[in-house]
Every structure is written in C-alpha cells, then in structure tokens.
Design an enzyme around this catalytic site. Structure first.
Site: not given
Length: 499
Positions: A288-289, A292, A298
């Site tokens: 997930h990181e 980014h 999102h």
C-alpha cells in the site's frame, strides 16, 4: 496504509506536505498512517447517558449535571455555542439518533471534516453543507443516501481506515507525480528486529514485484549510496518531521514520487511486523505504501489495495487487485508479453511503444480468420493488423451490442472452431457471432453455469493448440471447450518461463 486488527482502533493516514525549518521538500506529498484509540460508537451509545435535547430534566438526575455533562445542545439552548456545535445540534436533532452523546457528535463532525473536505475547513459551516458532506460519505460507501446519521453510517465511521480524503475509483496525487525512468532503485538502511534480514528483503521485493508485474517499471535493491526510495524501520524520531509515536500509533508513511525524499518510506519499529495476520502484515502495508510512493491515492473500490479502510487478506498468491492495476497503469502505461514458435523465449514490449495512441488495454483477442486483433480500453476499442492500427478507430463497444452498464471488459477470447468470441465482464459472459456480427441470443449468462470449475471471474483468456486458457489471479485453467471440461490447472507464470 496501516491497521490494527482490534476493533477499538481507527487508523488514519494524512496526505500532506513536508513543512518546517530544514525541510528538503515542500512538493512531496506524505502519507502518514496513524491509529487513534477513540471511543467507538457502540461503546458511547451503551456506556454514556443519552442527551436530553428537549430541555426537560430526566428522572432521578440533577438537571444542571445533565446539561453540562451529557446534553446534546440545540441551537436555542445556549447562545455561547460555537458554529460547529450549532450545526451538530441541528443535525442530531433532525436524525433518528436524537439522544447521542456529545462526544459521538464531535467524532462525526471530525470524521467528515477529515475525509470529505478538500478545501480549507471553516468554522462557520451551514447545516446544508454538513448534510451534503454526510450524503457524500454515504454515497462513497454504498450506503442509503439519507443525510441522516443512522446506525449503518456510524458503523462505517468507526471502522479502521486511512486518513487521506476519499476519492472515487482509483486516483492519483495532485499533478500526477510519477517516476520518469524505467528502473527505480531502493535501499533498506535499517531493518526490523521482528524478522531476519532475508525475510525483510524478500517481502519488500515481493511488494515491489506486485507493481513491476503489471507496469513497465523495474525495481532494484542497492546496498550502498542513495537510492530513489530509501526505506527504514525506526521508532520515534527518525530524521524527518513526522516522528512515530510508539505501538498502536503511526505505523508507516511514504512520500509521493520525486527527487530527494520523494518515494521514501518509513516503518515504525515499535510495531510487531509479521508475515501473517497475527501482527502487522509487512507485505500488505508495504505494498500500500509503495502504491503511494508510485503516485497512487485512494480508491473507492472495496476490493482495492488502496481502499481507505483495511482488512487483512491472505497473502499467499496475492496479486495486485484490478482497480490498483488500472490506476498504476494509467500513470506508467502497460506492457505485453509475446511468445511465438518463430523465436525463443518471451518478448516484453510496452503497449505505447507499439501503438502510440493506446496506453493500457483491459482485454484483447485476435480473429484468426480475418487476421485482425482487437484491443479494448474502457468503453472503446481499436482494430489492428500486426502493429498497424486500422483507420476509423477507436469505436464504442456498443458496436458489439453490449448494454450501457458495461463500462469495461475483463477478458475476451476468439474460438476458431465456432468463429465466436467470448467476452467476460465480472461474473457474466457473452457470445458474439463474428460471421453474423451480432451477439447470440440469451446472453449474458453466468460464467459458472457454462464453465464449471474455472471460477466466477475471468481476468484474462486466450486460445492455444485447441485449448482455452482462463486466468483468475495467479491461477490458470486449461479448458477443453468442446467437451466443457477442465484438462489441468496451471499458474500464469508458466507462459513467461517462470516455472
């Protein structure tokens, strides 16, 4: 992304700019993951007396004590109320939850201000504005859009989640920052003590591979010097302006792509990092990181890795969900594999380098009778002979007879023996007669009805040597279409000489 599997934690992530004296970046967007241990809606409703908004004293309780400790004030009760309290009072008074604790009211206001306000927050918000944001939140999560603070809305508000404002479908950071190179380096400067260095290296590499499998971008670990993405595990203050705060607090944060600190990702060493669901799963948090760090914001898709709220999923055989794949491919493009009897091995080529007007493809098939291939992207498609796009394209997929609710295809395959093309969308499929150039009657049909054993969804499909191959995630089914039976189950990677 961060999470705690305990129900009494909310996790928030803030998307903001580095600030303060000595900051090297003021243009890198930072994702900060926080866990705030706050009272939950059910705890507040069960343990705290309900507000008496009528102004009449409840039985067996001192009136003044009720007003100062428990009352949910209405606009005419107290002329000293702040504008925010006035709005809260009016909203609570207009909902079915007329006896909510003031603490829960403030939690609602803070939630909407945190996640459903793009512009600067104002202390003089009107009731209409508040209600509009509540409706936006309800619509985002697929709730009944009432503008009232009902039980289903409260249930969603108390779930663990990320703190970047919610957006629809996949989204990118402002300005769509991305890495303008084909090889991105990363270096782990400090490791966690929760697992050995080899496990950490393998897990971080696996998280990056989720992305390199679907975009023309490679990641390489280096062990000295400055990498594009610097990674560390450290507790408390660790050299930036966002110190971690111990167990169950900030879990990780990552910068958006860019020079200097761009893409850098930090993990809180005070957390218990694991490879399963018992602690904080490193693969899911890192993936997930890194989303980014590659430029993803999102998603509204509940199945997406970048969805605001988090729940643990099994990581064995895990692949990037479709929404995240489309999001990152929209930034970096897509590439395809070519395998032929005319040459050895597998050729990797960028779609855009072959067809300059197309960056991503949702589905494709080749009509071998006409020697024409069709490429689908969203609600449009192209025809190509070899690498030459045919004139008059793109055209709408309505040309094939799809209903208006079909906005993208998942997969397509041409069956040479029948001269029909099968199209797959979610758990349905259509049969298109190429000779008559129209859809067959009585479609769509459920995939599971006519292809038992292959699953309910098809991510990709193709024909080879008389067999049809259906893929869902890493699993691939070799299927005998004539007899409607499975010949064997494979892994997708076998076609890429990865066995």
């Amino acid at each position: 992304m961060c999470y705690k599997p305990h129900h009494d934690h909310r996790w928030l992530m803030e998307n903001e700019h580095d600030q303060g004296a000595g900051s090297q970046r003021d243009d890198v967007q930072v994702c900060r993951c926080l866990l705030h241990k706050q009272p939950q809606a059910d705890e507040l409703l069960s343990s705290e007396p309900r507000a008496n908004i009528t102004g009449r004293p409840p039985e067996k309780e001192d009136t003044r004590d009720v007003v100062t400790k428990h009352a949910a004030p209405t606009a005419d009760q107290d002329s000293t109320l702040s504008p925010e309290d006035r709005v809260i009072a009016e909203v609570i008074h207009s909902t079915s939850f007329a006896y909510l604790p003031i603490q829960l009211q403030r939690l609602t206001q803070e939630y909407l201000s945190q996640f459903y306000t793009r512009e600067a927050k104002s202390r003089s918000e009107s009731l209409d504005q508040f209600t509009a944001r509540l409706k936006t939140m309800q619509d985002f999560f697929g709730l009944e859009v009432t503008g009232n603070l009902d039980s289903n809305t409260l249930e969603v508000m108390k779930k663990p989640r990320c703190g970047v404002s919610d957006v629809s479908s996949y989204e990118h950071f402002n300005g769509k920052p991305k890495w303008e190179k084909s090889m991105v380096t990363y270096r782990i400067t400090e490791y966690t003590s929760d697992m050995n260095q080899r496990q950490v290296d393998a897990t971080i590499a696996q998280a990056f591979k989720l992305y390199s499998d679907v975009i023309p971008l490679d990641f390489k670990q280096i062990f000295s010097g400055t990498a594009d993405i610097m990674i560390l595990f450290k507790a408390r203050y660790h050299g930036d302006f966002y110190p971690f705060d111990g167990p169950s607090g900030v879990l990780a944060h990552a910068n958006s792509p860019g020079p200097n600190q761009g893409g850098d990702t930090h993990f809180d060493e005070d957390e218990q990092w694991t490879l399963d669901g018992k602690g904080i799963n490193l693969l899911l948090v890192a993936a997930h990181e890194f989303g980014h760090a590659l430029g993803l914001d999102h998603s509204k898709d509940r199945n997406a890795l970048m969805y605001p709220t988090y729940s643990y999923v099994e990581t064995r055989g895990y692949s990037l969900p479709k929404d995240d794949r489309r999001g990152v491919q929209a930034l970096y493009g897509q590439y395809y594999w070519k395998k032929s009897n005319l040459f050895r091995g597998v050729q990797f080529k960028s779609i855009k380098s072959t067809w300059s007007s197309i960056s991503t493809v949702d589905a494709a098939y080749e009509d071998t009778y006409k020697n024409v291939a069709y490429l689908f992207q969203g609600k449009q498609f192209w025809a190509t002979k070899g690498t030459t796009l045919q004139p008059g394209y793109p055209k709408s997929i309505s040309h094939f007879g799809f209903p208006s609710w079909v906005t993208a295809l998942d997969a397509a395959v041409y069956v040479a023996s029948t001269r029909k093309t099968l199209f797959f969308v979610k758990n349905f499929y259509w049969s298109y007669n190429e000779a008559q150039r129209k859809m067959d009657h009585w479609y769509p049909r459920q995939i599971s009805w006519d292809f038992p054993g292959i699953g309910n969804r098809v991510d990709a499909a193709f024909e080879n040597s008389g067999y049809l191959y259906f893929s869902e995630g890493p699993r691939q089914t070799e299927y005998i279409y004539k007899t409607k039976r499975i010949n064997r189950v494979l892994l997708n990677y076998g076609w890429l000489d990865c066995y």
